[in-house]
Design an enzyme around this catalytic site. Sequence first.
Site, PDB file in Angstrom:
ATOM      1  N   SER A  55      40.879  44.413  40.264  1.00 49.28           N
ATOM      2  CA  SER A  55      41.119  45.599  41.095  1.00 49.28           C
ATOM      3  C   SER A  55      40.919  46.860  40.288  1.00 49.28           C
ATOM      4  O   SER A  55      41.126  46.876  39.078  1.00 49.28           O
ATOM      5  CB  SER A  55      42.537  45.597  41.660  1.00 49.28           C
ATOM      6  OG  SER A  55      42.748  46.795  42.374  1.00 49.28           O
ATOM      7  N   LYS A  73      45.347  38.751  44.359  1.00 52.29           N
ATOM      8  CA  LYS A  73      44.476  39.907  44.600  1.00 52.29           C
ATOM      9  C   LYS A  73      44.440  40.233  46.093  1.00 52.29           C
ATOM     10  O   LYS A  73      44.456  41.397  46.493  1.00 52.29           O
ATOM     11  CB  LYS A  73      43.062  39.621  44.081  1.00 52.29           C
ATOM     12  CG  LYS A  73      42.006  40.650  44.494  1.00 52.29           C
ATOM     13  CD  LYS A  73      42.198  41.974  43.786  1.00 52.29           C
ATOM     14  CE  LYS A  73      41.432  43.169  44.326  1.00 52.29           C
ATOM     15  NZ  LYS A  73      40.103  43.039  44.776  1.00 52.29           N
ATOM     16  N   HIS A 131      47.606  41.924  46.983  1.00 55.63           N
ATOM     17  CA  HIS A 131      47.493  43.280  46.434  1.00 55.63           C
ATOM     18  C   HIS A 131      46.747  44.182  47.420  1.00 55.63           C
ATOM     19  O   HIS A 131      47.181  45.287  47.735  1.00 55.63           O
ATOM     20  CB  HIS A 131      46.757  43.247  45.081  1.00 55.63           C
ATOM     21  CG  HIS A 131      46.234  44.591  44.638  1.00 55.63           C
ATOM     22  ND1 HIS A 131      45.101  45.160  45.176  1.00 55.63           N
ATOM     23  CD2 HIS A 131      46.708  45.479  43.738  1.00 55.63           C
ATOM     24  CE1 HIS A 131      44.909  46.343  44.628  1.00 55.63           C
ATOM     25  NE2 HIS A 131      45.860  46.566  43.752  1.00 55.63           N
ATOM     26  N   ASN A 132      45.628  43.691  47.928  1.00 48.52           N
ATOM     27  CA  ASN A 132      44.860  44.510  48.873  1.00 48.52           C
ATOM     28  C   ASN A 132      45.624  44.733  50.169  1.00 48.52           C
ATOM     29  O   ASN A 132      45.549  45.816  50.759  1.00 48.52           O
ATOM     30  CB  ASN A 132      43.513  43.847  49.171  1.00 48.52           C
ATOM     31  CG  ASN A 132      42.528  44.018  48.033  1.00 48.52           C
ATOM     32  OD1 ASN A 132      42.928  44.178  46.890  1.00 48.52           O
ATOM     33  ND2 ASN A 132      41.249  43.980  48.334  1.00 48.52           N
ATOM     34  N   GLU A 161      48.013  47.366  49.572  1.00 49.04           N
ATOM     35  CA  GLU A 161      47.234  48.622  49.525  1.00 49.04           C
ATOM     36  C   GLU A 161      47.022  49.154  50.952  1.00 49.04           C
ATOM     37  O   GLU A 161      47.167  50.354  51.198  1.00 49.04           O
ATOM     38  CB  GLU A 161      45.907  48.308  48.831  1.00 49.04           C
ATOM     39  CG  GLU A 161      44.912  49.423  48.727  1.00 49.04           C
ATOM     40  CD  GLU A 161      43.580  48.897  48.132  1.00 49.04           C
ATOM     41  OE1 GLU A 161      43.603  48.219  47.085  1.00 49.04           O
ATOM     42  OE2 GLU A 161      42.527  49.166  48.727  1.00 49.04           O
TER      43      GLU A 161
END
Length: 476
Positions: A128, A182, A185-186, A189
């Site tokens: 990222s 990941k 995480h997105n 976000e």
Amino acid sequence: ARAQIGVTGLAVMGRNVARNLARNGFTVAVHNRSPERTRSLVAEHGDEGTFVPGESMADFVASLERPRAVIVMVKAGAPTDAVIDELVPLLEEGDIIVDCGNAHFADTRRREEALRAQGLHFSGTGVSGGEEGALRGPSIMPGGSAESYAKLGPMFEKIAAQVDGVPCCMHVGPDGAGHFVKMVHNGIEYADMQLIAEAYDLLRAGLGAEPAEIAEIFRDWNNGELESFLIEITADVLAHTDAATGRAFVDIVQDRAEQKGTGRWTVQSALDLGIPITGIAEATFARSLSGHVDQREAARRAFPDAGEKWQVADRDAFIEDVRRALLASKIVAYAQGFDHIRAGSEEYDWDIDLGGTATIWRGGCIIRARFLNRIREAYDQQPDLSTLLVAPYFAEAVAAGVPSWRRVVGDATRAGVPTPAFSSSLAYFDALRAERLPAALIQGLRDNFGAHTYQRVDRDGSFHTTWAGDRAESPA
Ligand code: NDP
């Protein structure tokens, strides 16, 4: 010299990862399907370190020291499989393929299993930080075997972002663990950005403020608990003036948010695992809604002026209310995201270190924030924490924010300003803390129409009531 690691796929991301490795003293083999990209990388950046260009995949593989480590940084999906298929016959037992693309963790699990059967390691690695991060230090989330990490770890930890001397990289867990983390995480976000967007909208509606004025509020917030990369760039974007029209940049951009799909993957996975990540889901749906232009047009015509006029009496108090509501909603979104990671870790046997995950997100990535230190502390103090919401720091921040949260959501609702993420986070909070939930009625309805049975508060076992008959209850 033999190269210590190779990168194939030299578009923006692969090129910058290769440069980052070279700048950190590693000898890097580089390759791209169309060789022009390889040549231009060496021509433009050859002085940054030691690159070993390979025109063919065979030359590229031959230039690597053993066990070979090959980073694949091509378009996710079929292109990744095509490149893996090309690599496999050229590799030998114990070699490592690293997929740094944005793969779905289920694809990573499938690829890892197939390659393991052929004696190869496959590390699905989340990266990222976009272009800049790849070059200057991303957050790196490698999955795969411990053996593969023994080779990759020292290199990845060196090129990753560093916060207080700690690299933003750790071995996340086997097979799909890195890409799963990941993905979440997105998703976080998405939630973070939606909450920020709603906060901006609230300030604009409540204060009648111009974007430049709101930029200053965000700049100020960035000095406190909310300090983060996203808050910082929000101030930048809001302060920006469009050169062509002289208007605020945010006012000349079409209000339809796009997505590449990782938010959707996160929500789909959470549905499968039964984890209510309502903040991420609302954020993902809010983007979809923004794109339904025809429906928005029809509804706008049908319902003009649906809300009351909003008049904020005390400017500073209102700004503080929005800040507290934003922080509380953000805590909910992160609590849900970490629940999701824990559930994935249990389901797939990954043994993911939750505090460690917060640690490697402190730098390099899009959601980097001061607040992540608090998440690490919470899990350090209590590894089996039931929800981040009740960890001391977060519990205090949420409790301190509740009156503000209710005022903001209530006022926005009366004024007809949509706050899907703020309001659903508050609803989640209230549902979690409720003494009794109306789920009891749902159980009654399910038993009534489908004999699905229910459990009683006062006795063990499952029961069914004969709704259509004498309404007698019997054990099920
Ligand atoms: P792209 O996703 O645009 O992919 C372009 C690269 O893929 C080129 O090197 C291209 O080679 C190669 N490629 C495409 N199809 C094939 C194929 N069939 N066989 C061999 N090579 C192929 O590049 P990005 O650098 O933007 O992203 C790379 C990966 O990193 C993606 O998976 C992306 O999701 C992920 N990622 C991107 C981030 C970003 O901010 N952009 C952030 C984090 C991850 P050629 O030059 O020959 O066309």
